[in-house]
Design a protein around this motif. Structure first.
Motif, short mmCIF file in Angstrom:
data_model
loop_
_atom_site.label_atom_id
_atom_site.label_comp_id
_atom_site.label_asym_id
_atom_site.label_seq_id
_atom_site.Cartn_x
_atom_site.Cartn_y
_atom_site.Cartn_z
N ARG A 191 70.66 14.50 41.30
CA ARG A 191 71.72 14.38 42.31
C ARG A 191 71.15 14.17 43.70
O ARG A 191 70.21 14.82 44.12
CB ARG A 191 72.56 15.67 42.30
CG ARG A 191 73.63 15.72 43.36
CD ARG A 191 74.34 17.06 43.33
NE ARG A 191 75.25 17.18 44.47
CZ ARG A 191 74.87 17.64 45.65
NH1 ARG A 191 73.62 18.01 45.86
NH2 ARG A 191 75.73 17.73 46.65
N LEU A 192 71.73 13.20 44.42
CA LEU A 192 71.32 12.94 45.79
C LEU A 192 71.91 13.99 46.72
O LEU A 192 73.03 14.46 46.53
CB LEU A 192 71.81 11.56 46.24
CG LEU A 192 71.20 10.34 45.55
CD1 LEU A 192 71.91 9.07 46.03
CD2 LEU A 192 69.72 10.24 45.86
N SER A 193 71.16 14.36 47.73
CA SER A 193 71.66 15.31 48.72
C SER A 193 72.77 14.66 49.54
O SER A 193 72.87 13.43 49.62
CB SER A 193 70.53 15.76 49.64
OG SER A 193 70.09 14.69 50.45
N TYR A 194 73.60 15.51 50.16
CA TYR A 194 74.65 14.98 51.03
C TYR A 194 74.05 14.13 52.15
O TYR A 194 74.57 13.08 52.51
CB TYR A 194 75.47 16.12 51.64
CG TYR A 194 76.28 16.90 50.64
CD1 TYR A 194 76.85 16.28 49.53
CD2 TYR A 194 76.51 18.26 50.81
CE1 TYR A 194 77.60 16.99 48.61
CE2 TYR A 194 77.27 18.99 49.90
CZ TYR A 194 77.81 18.35 48.80
OH TYR A 194 78.55 19.06 47.89
N GLY A 195 72.92 14.59 52.69
CA GLY A 195 72.27 13.88 53.79
C GLY A 195 71.83 12.49 53.39
O GLY A 195 72.00 11.53 54.16
N THR A 196 71.28 12.38 52.18
CA THR A 196 70.83 11.08 51.69
C THR A 196 72.00 10.12 51.52
O THR A 196 71.93 8.94 51.88
CB THR A 196 70.09 11.24 50.35
OG1 THR A 196 68.96 12.11 50.54
CG2 THR A 196 69.61 9.89 49.83
N GLN A 197 73.10 10.64 50.97
CA GLN A 197 74.28 9.80 50.77
C GLN A 197 74.90 9.38 52.11
O GLN A 197 75.27 8.23 52.30
CB GLN A 197 75.31 10.53 49.92
CG GLN A 197 74.81 10.79 48.49
CD GLN A 197 75.86 11.45 47.62
OE1 GLN A 197 76.81 10.81 47.20
NE2 GLN A 197 75.69 12.74 47.35
N LEU A 198 74.98 10.34 53.03
CA LEU A 198 75.56 10.04 54.35
C LEU A 198 74.68 9.09 55.16
O LEU A 198 75.17 8.41 56.07
CB LEU A 198 75.78 11.34 55.14
CG LEU A 198 76.93 12.22 54.66
CD1 LEU A 198 76.88 13.58 55.34
CD2 LEU A 198 78.28 11.55 54.94
N SER A 199 73.40 9.03 54.81
CA SER A 199 72.47 8.18 55.58
C SER A 199 72.83 6.71 55.48
O SER A 199 72.40 5.91 56.33
CB SER A 199 71.03 8.41 55.12
OG SER A 199 70.85 7.94 53.78
N VAL A 200 73.61 6.33 54.45
CA VAL A 200 74.00 4.92 54.34
C VAL A 200 74.88 4.50 55.51
O VAL A 200 75.00 3.31 55.82
CB VAL A 200 74.71 4.62 53.00
CG1 VAL A 200 73.83 5.00 51.82
CG2 VAL A 200 76.06 5.33 52.91
N LEU A 201 75.49 5.49 56.18
CA LEU A 201 76.34 5.19 57.34
C LEU A 201 75.53 4.82 58.58
O LEU A 201 76.10 4.38 59.58
CB LEU A 201 77.24 6.39 57.65
CG LEU A 201 78.30 6.72 56.59
CD1 LEU A 201 79.04 7.99 56.97
CD2 LEU A 201 79.27 5.56 56.40
N ARG A 202 74.22 5.00 58.51
CA ARG A 202 73.38 4.60 59.63
C ARG A 202 73.11 3.09 59.64
O ARG A 202 72.61 2.56 60.63
CB ARG A 202 72.04 5.34 59.56
CG ARG A 202 72.14 6.85 59.71
CD ARG A 202 70.78 7.48 59.52
NE ARG A 202 70.86 8.94 59.49
CZ ARG A 202 69.88 9.73 59.10
NH1 ARG A 202 68.71 9.20 58.71
NH2 ARG A 202 70.03 11.05 59.09
N ARG A 203 73.43 2.42 58.56
CA ARG A 203 73.12 1.00 58.45
C ARG A 203 74.27 0.15 58.98
O ARG A 203 75.44 0.39 58.67
CB ARG A 203 72.89 0.63 56.98
CG ARG A 203 71.82 1.42 56.28
CD ARG A 203 71.82 1.05 54.81
NE ARG A 203 71.00 1.93 54.02
CZ ARG A 203 71.09 2.05 52.71
NH1 ARG A 203 71.98 1.31 52.05
NH2 ARG A 203 70.31 2.87 52.05
#
Length: 392
Positions: A191-203
């Protein structure tokens, strides 16, 4: 490799999505009956549709993320169970406020199931077949929108609102039982961490994808929301013919979903890049020949097919920008699609009230131009990202 089990899983997911969309959209055909039954005006009755859509838009990026680490089968059963309870409460209540709560609470979980359905369908087959599997799930979306309205209207007219709500519960119950009996346990590995998943919003590519989907959905549903009005005032169809045209559009939408899977599997980028231009031609034709009944029949048929293809394109465009966080990306897609529908209907409504129904097409063309302004930069940035990754 696809197996018989994979086929059954995709069909069960399609049935589940159909049950949820049927619950969401089916009440549109019985809003006047609901208004009379609960002694409220039609705009108040419409809250059970608009607040449902708002709940989906709000929860889209949040709840799929929160449930992303749980066993997927358990999550699907939970959501289907919530929808069953909501429909049962809706069937027995005589209080409009309770009806509203029974509708809105399940709506928050709508993106959880639908994002899982897209993710699980894609994961159940090879990467090359993923688009085709997702397009089958989209058939459930279209069928829910197409069949839910006339069936619920028929049931409510022939018997009562309660039986229409029980129909929603029955479809979802069949999906629940099928999931319980035939879907294997699906614990989440790695499972990916919340931070890793939310990081896609930086792109920037993610935000451009979201913008493109909002504008594409605004273009399609902004115009579709007023199709009945257009056919009445511009084409001068009788009401029974308008109903037939709306049904034709919906059936064509299902055909479009079937075509989209193969299209995205073989020509994904070309399909996305050309979509706004093809849809633009359709809207120009609708504007020019809108008063002629025979050409409108064929144009609506083609438009419905394009509408079905468009939903698949929109989902692909966001998910391909964040392939490592599929459930979160699908949640973003659902939020973007709902926002596009809401904004598109509002803006296109201004063209109707400010000029006339015929000019609703200008609203659709405006959104198509905006989608082009988001699609092409996104494509360039994504190509650079891919080239950079391949060079490593």
């Amino acid at each position: 490799m696809r197996t018989k089990g994979n086929h059954m899983l995709v069909y069960i997911l399609t049935l589940g999505v159909f049950g949820i969309l049927n619950t969401e959209m089916g009440v549109i055909g019985i809003l006047p009956i609901i208004a009379d039954n609960y002694h409220v005006n039609i705009s108040t009755a419409g809250l059970i549709v608009s607040l449902f859509a708002l709940a989906v838009a709000v929860s889209g990026p949040i709840l799929p993320l929160m449930f992303s680490g749980m066993n997927r089968k358990k999550v699907m059963l939970l959501v289907l169970g919530i929808f069953i309870v909501g429909s049962l409460v809706s069937a027995i209540t005589s209080n409009f406020s309770v009806l509203l709560i029974a509708r809105v609470v399940p709506a928050f979980f709508h993106p959880v199931y639908c994002s899982l359905a897209f993710t699980v369908a894609a994961a159940s087959v090879s990467k090359e077949e993923a688009s085709k599997a997702v397009s089958k799930v989209f058939v459930g979306v279209s069928a829910g929108m197409v069949l839910g309205v006339p069936i619920s209207s028929l049931i409510a007219t022939a018997s009562s609102i309660a039986y229409a709500m029980l129909f929603f519960a029955a479809i979802t119950t069949v999906a629940f039982v099928a999931t319980l009996l035939y879907v294997p346990s699906m614990p989440v590995a790695g499972r990916l961490s919340y931070g890793t998943q939310l990081s896609v919003l930086r792109r920037s590519v993610t935000w451009l994808s979201i913008a493109a989907v909002i504008f594409m959905n605004g273009a399609v549903f902004g115009v579709y929301s007023y199709l009945a009005e257009y056919l009445k005032t511009v084409t001068n169809y009788a009401w029974h013919t308008i109903s037939l045209m709306l049904f034709l559009y919906g059936v064509a939408n299902i055909v479009g979903n079937m075509i989209a899977g193969k299209l995205l599997a073989n020509h994904a980028l070309r399909a996305v890049m050309s979509y706004p231009f093809v849809m633009g031609v359709v809207y120009i034709l609708l504007f020019i020949v809108g008063q002629f009944s025979v050409p409108m029949f064929f144009i609506i048929l083609f438009w419905g097919i394009l509408g079905g293809i468009g939903g698949n394109i929109a989902q692909y465009w966001i998910v391909s920008a964040a392939p490592e966080a599929l459930e979160f990306a699908n949640g973003l897609f659902l939020t973007s699609a709902n926002l596009g529908t809401t904004i598109g209907a509002s803006v296109c409504g201004l063209f109707i009230s400010g000029i006339s129904a015929q000019y609703v097409m200008l609203g659709g063309i405006l959104f198509l131009l905006l989608s082009i302004a988001a699609i092409y930069p996104r494509s360039l940035i994504y190509d650079r990202m891919e080239a950079s990754n391949n060079a490593r």
